[in-house]
Design a protein around this motif. Sequence first.
Motif, PDB file in Angstrom:
ATOM      1  N   MET A   1      69.119  48.316  90.450  1.00 29.03           N
ATOM      2  CA  MET A   1      68.223  47.433  91.323  1.00 29.03           C
ATOM      3  C   MET A   1      69.230  46.998  92.299  1.00 29.03           C
ATOM      4  N   VAL A   2      68.925  46.907  93.610  1.00 26.48           N
ATOM      5  CA  VAL A   2      69.810  46.348  94.792  1.00 26.48           C
ATOM      6  C   VAL A   2      69.093  44.986  94.986  1.00 26.48           C
ATOM      7  N   GLN A   3      69.636  43.897  94.578  1.00 22.72           N
ATOM      8  CA  GLN A   3      69.321  42.572  95.234  1.00 22.72           C
ATOM      9  C   GLN A   3      70.252  42.206  96.152  1.00 22.72           C
ATOM     10  N   GLY A   4      69.751  41.144  97.188  1.00 21.22           N
ATOM     11  CA  GLY A   4      70.239  40.637  98.214  1.00 21.22           C
ATOM     12  C   GLY A   4      70.535  39.230  98.120  1.00 21.22           C
ATOM     13  N   THR A   5      71.598  38.452  98.963  1.00 22.01           N
ATOM     14  CA  THR A   5      71.751  37.118  98.768  1.00 22.01           C
ATOM     15  C   THR A   5      70.723  36.563  99.766  1.00 22.01           C
ATOM     16  N   THR A   6      70.409  37.192 100.751  1.00 27.95           N
ATOM     17  CA  THR A   6      69.231  36.773 101.656  1.00 27.95           C
ATOM     18  C   THR A   6      68.559  37.766 102.089  1.00 27.95           C
ATOM     19  N   SER A   7      67.285  37.478 102.755  1.00 29.03           N
ATOM     20  CA  SER A   7      66.625  38.256 103.444  1.00 29.03           C
ATOM     21  C   SER A   7      67.450  38.999 104.534  1.00 29.03           C
ATOM     22  N   ASP A   8      67.281  40.519 104.770  1.00 35.41           N
ATOM     23  CA  ASP A   8      67.839  41.115 105.474  1.00 35.41           C
ATOM     24  C   ASP A   8      69.409  41.203 105.453  1.00 35.41           C
ATOM     25  N   ALA A   9      69.662  41.250 104.146  1.00 34.71           N
ATOM     26  CA  ALA A   9      71.144  41.295 103.983  1.00 34.71           C
ATOM     27  C   ALA A   9      71.665  42.718 103.782  1.00 34.71           C
ATOM     28  N   GLY A  10      70.433  43.888 103.906  1.00 34.30           N
ATOM     29  CA  GLY A  10      70.926  45.071 103.812  1.00 34.30           C
ATOM     30  C   GLY A  10      70.242  46.043 102.663  1.00 34.30           C
ATOM     31  N   LYS A  11      69.345  45.169 101.883  1.00 36.82           N
ATOM     32  CA  LYS A  11      68.843  45.747 100.667  1.00 36.82           C
ATOM     33  C   LYS A  11      68.060  47.377 100.873  1.00 36.82           C
ATOM     34  N   SER A  12      67.165  47.226 102.075  1.00 33.32           N
ATOM     35  CA  SER A  12      66.423  48.258 102.336  1.00 33.32           C
ATOM     36  C   SER A  12      67.024  49.504 102.781  1.00 33.32           C
ATOM     37  N   VAL A  13      68.148  49.261 103.669  1.00 31.85           N
ATOM     38  CA  VAL A  13      69.065  50.247 104.015  1.00 31.85           C
ATOM     39  C   VAL A  13      69.872  50.938 103.099  1.00 31.85           C
ATOM     40  N   LEU A  14      70.335  49.977 102.011  1.00 33.23           N
ATOM     41  CA  LEU A  14      71.228  50.356 101.229  1.00 33.23           C
ATOM     42  C   LEU A  14      70.454  51.225 100.039  1.00 33.23           C
ATOM     43  N   VAL A  15      69.348  50.926  99.735  1.00 32.64           N
ATOM     44  CA  VAL A  15      68.647  51.899  98.978  1.00 32.64           C
ATOM     45  C   VAL A  15      68.157  53.153  99.800  1.00 32.64           C
ATOM     46  N   ALA A  16      67.880  53.083 100.779  1.00 31.38           N
ATOM     47  CA  ALA A  16      67.483  54.305 101.521  1.00 31.38           C
ATOM     48  C   ALA A  16      68.696  55.372 101.825  1.00 31.38           C
ATOM     49  N   GLY A  17      69.738  54.912 101.915  1.00 26.96           N
ATOM     50  CA  GLY A  17      71.222  55.478 101.910  1.00 26.96           C
ATOM     51  C   GLY A  17      71.396  56.078 100.573  1.00 26.96           C
ATOM     52  N   LEU A  18      71.294  55.114  99.339  1.00 26.33           N
ATOM     53  CA  LEU A  18      71.400  55.759  98.071  1.00 26.33           C
ATOM     54  C   LEU A  18      70.447  56.781  97.648  1.00 26.33           C
ATOM     55  N   CYS A  19      69.172  56.775  98.139  1.00 26.34           N
ATOM     56  CA  CYS A  19      68.277  57.795  97.703  1.00 26.34           C
ATOM     57  C   CYS A  19      68.562  59.106  98.418  1.00 26.34           C
ATOM     58  N   ARG A  20      69.239  59.130  99.561  1.00 25.53           N
ATOM     59  CA  ARG A  20      69.621  60.329 100.547  1.00 25.53           C
ATOM     60  C   ARG A  20      70.849  60.789  99.609  1.00 25.53           C
ATOM     61  N   VAL A  21      71.757  59.899  99.160  1.00 31.51           N
ATOM     62  CA  VAL A  21      73.004  60.254  98.527  1.00 31.51           C
ATOM     63  C   VAL A  21      72.510  61.278  97.372  1.00 31.51           C
ATOM     64  N   LEU A  22      71.628  60.733  96.479  1.00 30.48           N
ATOM     65  CA  LEU A  22      71.510  61.327  95.071  1.00 30.48           C
ATOM     66  C   LEU A  22      70.618  62.662  95.487  1.00 30.48           C
TER      67      LEU A  22
END
Length: 481
Positions: A1-22
Amino acid sequence: MVQGTTSDAGKSVLVAGLCRVLARRGLSVAPFKPQNMSLNSAVTPEGGEIGRAQALQAQAAGIPAHTDMNPVLLKPTSDQRAQVVLAGQPLQHMDAMDYHQYKTLAMDTVMAAWRRLQQRHEYLLVEGAGSPAEVNLRDRDIANMGFAERADVPVIIVADIDRGGVFAQLVGTLELLSASERKRVCGFVINRFRGDIALLEPGLDWLEQRTGKPVLGVLPYLHNLRLDAEDAIDVSQGDKDAARIRVVVPALPRISNHTDFDALRLHPQAEVVYVAQGQAPPPGDLVILPGSKNVRADLDWLRDNGWEQYLQRHLRYGGKLLGICGGLQMLGDAIHDPQGIEGQAGSSRGLQLLDVSSTLQAGKILRQAGGYSELLRTRLAGYEIHCGQTTRGQAVPHFALLDDGREDGAVSADGQIAGTYLHGLLDTPVACAALLRWAGLETARAVDRDSIREQELERLADCIEQHLDLPGLFPACFEAA
């Protein structure tokens, strides 16, 4: 699970990138966000509504979007109320306290969706919401550590160094977690770094010694990353050709699905200008009134900010005007909300630029749709998300004839004004080019938004593979260097 210190820390983009990596490794992977608060949504093939970010993440994973990927979606209608969308369908409007009490029941829907995804995929990548350190929301939490504890998933915490104070963000977040939650955190990711990494390394060493948690990677700032924004309107447009057309869009307080304009922002011949509170709208070739989660309130906002006079002047000088969803309703004679669907019950006078009238009703139209527009002389494809029904005057032509036989939207007698319920219609290259030609661009290029999105997902995945400790995160499918 990707959690962030704030809103717009980059959670959505990181999950999208990891989805493509896998997915590039041939693995079956799916995204999941227990609870999302956003006015940017998408319609899934089965006719449900989820956050726009989860639809993007599904594309990154190479699978169709599904309502199980975002079982709870909150769509604010005011500062204190939101429409609760449960399992892809609207449940009801709730204020903040009512929803806080309801979250115990919502967790059952969340866990049921989670278990179904577990049965279908090898890997699930979960996105948190906001910050897990909101101590006032810890009770009944379903969005961050409350879900992580219930589902028993490991957590990484991402922080945005571009905002400053990255070490305080990470240490402070960790300090505010409970002992069991801190134990669940397996590492940190620092996002949007620019500069010499050597200057950051002493701080990384200190962070690891101070917390006992590894820094799993430092991701560089990716300039002009052209992916769907979950919430904030992205006004960057990159390089533009000298010959271009100007599109003016009011940044409504409750603007919904502003990703409708991403294809125009990426188009080299189009300049998109968002006009916020107190700003004077500039002259333009095309004005688009966007969707809204509170149409009558946003119509009042338009009037208070001088848009009614601006639109009259714009039309006198030959400009074109398009309304999408709520924008279509605003263009009409009246908007009726007898049941108080979006606020106080009542009716509002529309801008009276199209001979149509709209009534908001309980129950939401959620479907993907396609058809043909005589005005634009092209096929269209998009999706519908609306509570209103709009009726046209007897002599008013429709904007598009849909494949299921329904007539969508309306067009003025002189062809200068049009309205449609179709979100996403500009994502199709030929439709976007046709709209620009209608607006006055004689030779409009076709720009493939989906192809650009794919290129950007590949670019993001390449960056993650280079800068993230993937063997540490996924030891079963990545070998340690």
